[in-house]
Enzyme design. Structure first.
Site, mmCIF file in Angstrom:
data_model
loop_
_atom_site.group_PDB
_atom_site.id
_atom_site.type_symbol
_atom_site.label_atom_id
_atom_site.label_comp_id
_atom_site.label_asym_id
_atom_site.label_seq_id
_atom_site.Cartn_x
_atom_site.Cartn_y
_atom_site.Cartn_z
ATOM 1 C CE LYS A 50 -3.832 -2.425 2.055
ATOM 2 N NZ LYS A 50 -4.444 -2.983 3.242
ATOM 3 C CD GLN A 94 -3.357 -4.626 6.275
ATOM 4 O OE1 GLN A 94 -3.248 -3.661 5.537
ATOM 5 N NE2 GLN A 94 -3.920 -5.755 5.884
ATOM 6 C CG ASP A 117 -10.774 -1.125 3.366
ATOM 7 O OD1 ASP A 117 -11.239 -1.242 2.209
ATOM 8 O OD2 ASP A 117 -10.306 -2.080 4.003
#
Ligand code: NAP
Length: 278
Positions: A50, A94, A117
């Protein structure tokens, strides 16, 4: 036919890069912050991907690595700081988090305007009510692949195996919004083979290598393999690729299918958050 996620990702990233370069020319920056808790090796690989991808398109990246034994309050304090930081347009925590931390509380502590996200209740609510804003990256990536290959899902029967908040559920909503008829299967579903073998579009997000075997797939089906499973150092999807590819019309490979699109849609969402809320 192989649905080449790397190809779709490349084109999308070039478009993102052009827009970011134009922003940078004006002396402004787009910022993405990645928060990693603990030392899970797979998570570390994903996080590094990322960071690398955001640097490649000119998005400034910030990485916070926290020890596995960090307290919930410390994580929440960090997120509060990041929420208030004008340099940061997108925040991603994450997953998975260590068991000592409450995932729901942490994900909902991200400012929805920076929730790149699509994990916050607000972003999920927007998606489910037909007003999507920042969409969960993996299912969003699946939809972009289908769009790139002009695969119209309208009226088709889509079967999704897996009902996680991150993948299966948002994917169901995205397919529904495009007028597919959607069935979601999970670990308590009876006779998955019977249901899967009726699918025009079969999406696997199970987390079990080669779970979908050729006898579960209808001739000519579109097969989307979201799984990433490491077995003895090798990557496998959730679909038994070699046999299924012989009978389906389209299939995403692993690696090189949905994976590259997940990171791409994170960059896309970060740029979108910048444009909406800078
Ligand atoms: P998850 O949270 O573990 O969810 C797995 C889902 O599969 C659950 O809904 C579970 O059902 C269902 N399931 C498990 N065993 C089953 C069985 N025997 N029969 C039917 N359903 C079963 O996983 P996830 O986060 O959604 O991820 C799924 C896979 O996608 C993993 O391999 C992950 O690594 C991969 N992934 C890939 C990307 C990418 O970028 N390509 C991104 C995210 C995830 P229950 O709900 O009943 O437990």
């Amino acid at each position: 036919m192989i649905l080449d996620g790397k190809l779709v990702a490349k084109g999308t990233r070039e478009e993102i890069k052009k827009e970011v370069q134009a922003i940078n020319k004006d002396g402004k920056e787009v910022g993405l912050c990645v928060v990693l808790v603990g030392n899970d090796p797979a998570s570390l690989v994903y996080v590094n991907n990322k960071i690398k991808a955001s640097n490649e398109v000119g998005i400034k990246s910030y990485l916070y690595k926290l020890e596995a034994d960090v307290s919930q309050d410390e994580v929440l304090a960090l997120l509060d700081k990041l929420n208030k930081d004008d340099k940061i347009n997108g925040i991603i925590v994450q997953l998975p988090l260590p068991k000592t931390l409450d995932e729901t509380t942490i994900l909902n502590a991200i400012d929805p305007k920076k929730d790149v996200d699509g994990c916050h209740y607000v972003q999920k609510g927007k998606l489910w009510t037909g007003n999507p804003e920042l969409i969960a990256c993996t299912p969003f990536g699946v939809m972009k692949i289908l769009e790139y290959y002009n695969i119209d899902v309208k009226g088709k029967h889509a079967v999704i195996v897996g009902r996680s908040n991150l993948v299966g559920k948002p994917l169901a909503q995205l397919l529904l919004a495009k007028d597919a008829t959607v069935t979601i299967c999970h670990s308590k579903t009876k006779d998955i083979k019977e249901i899967a073998s009726k699918a025009d579009i079969l999406c696997a997000a199970v987390g079990k290598a080669n779970f979908i075997t050729v006898d579960m797939v209808k001739q000519g089906a579109i097969v989307i393999d979201i799984g990433i499973n490491r077995v003895e150092g090798k990557l496998y999807g959730d679909v038994d690729y070699d046999s299924v590819k012989e009978i389906c019309s389209y299939i995403t490979p692993v690696p090189g299918g949905v994976g590259p699109m997940t990171v791409t849609m994170l960059l896309y969402n970060t740029l979108k958050a910048y444009k909406l809320y800078k």
